[in-house]
Write a protein that holds these residues in place. Structure first.
Motif, PDB file in Angstrom:
ATOM      1  N   GLU A  10       0.829  -1.204   0.000  1.00  0.00           N
ATOM      2  CA  GLU A  10       0.000   0.000   0.000  1.00  0.00           C
ATOM      3  C   GLU A  10       0.867   1.259   0.000  1.00  0.00           C
ATOM      4  N   LEU A  11       1.958   1.227   0.774  1.00  0.00           N
ATOM      5  CA  LEU A  11       2.864   2.377   0.802  1.00  0.00           C
ATOM      6  C   LEU A  11       3.543   2.586  -0.546  1.00  0.00           C
ATOM      7  N   ASP A  17       1.720   6.797  -6.732  1.00  0.00           N
ATOM      8  CA  ASP A  17       0.666   7.773  -7.046  1.00  0.00           C
ATOM      9  C   ASP A  17       1.158   9.193  -6.803  1.00  0.00           C
ATOM     10  N   ILE A  18       1.869   9.385  -5.702  1.00  0.00           N
ATOM     11  CA  ILE A  18       2.394  10.712  -5.371  1.00  0.00           C
ATOM     12  C   ILE A  18       3.430  11.144  -6.407  1.00  0.00           C
ATOM     13  N   SER A  19       4.290  10.221  -6.810  1.00  0.00           N
ATOM     14  CA  SER A  19       5.312  10.525  -7.799  1.00  0.00           C
ATOM     15  C   SER A  19       4.688  10.964  -9.121  1.00  0.00           C
ATOM     16  N   VAL A  20       3.677  10.242  -9.569  1.00  0.00           N
ATOM     17  CA  VAL A  20       2.988  10.590 -10.814  1.00  0.00           C
ATOM     18  C   VAL A  20       2.324  11.957 -10.696  1.00  0.00           C
ATOM     19  N   GLU A  21       1.665  12.195  -9.586  1.00  0.00           N
ATOM     20  CA  GLU A  21       0.995  13.485  -9.371  1.00  0.00           C
ATOM     21  C   GLU A  21       2.002  14.635  -9.384  1.00  0.00           C
TER      22      GLU A  21
END
Length: 87
Positions: A10-11, A17-21
């Motif tokens: 999950e981490l 997801d954070i990297s893509v954003e």
């Protein structure tokens, strides 16, 4: 969100997801800066050409964006015409 209770999987998914954003935000800010600086598509680095064109296309409400996009499209038409006619 309590990350201490999250599994490694999950981490890792959250980190991805954070990297893509962050990458998308950076690209958007770079495109906004280019537009605010009145940079034409030809004045930016080649690796940013398509993202900048897409950004300009998405800004149909912005006169400058549409002007820069129209200029780029005209240049592309000329290049294509020269390729097909051999000129």
């Amino acid at each position: 969100m309590n990350i201490s209770n999250m599994s490694n999987r999950e981490l890792e998914a959250l980190a991805q997801d954070i990297s893509v954003e962050l990458q998308e935000r950076e690209l958007r800010v770079n495109c906004e800066d280019a537009l605010n600086s009145h940079l034409s598509v030809g004045e930016i680095s080649p690796e940013y050409t398509q993202p900048y064109v897409s950004y300009l296309e998405s800004r149909s409400d912005n006169e400058l964006a549409q002007e820069l996009l129209s200029e780029w499209q005209s240049e592309q038409d000329i290049i294509q015409s020269r390729r097909t006619t051999g000129a």
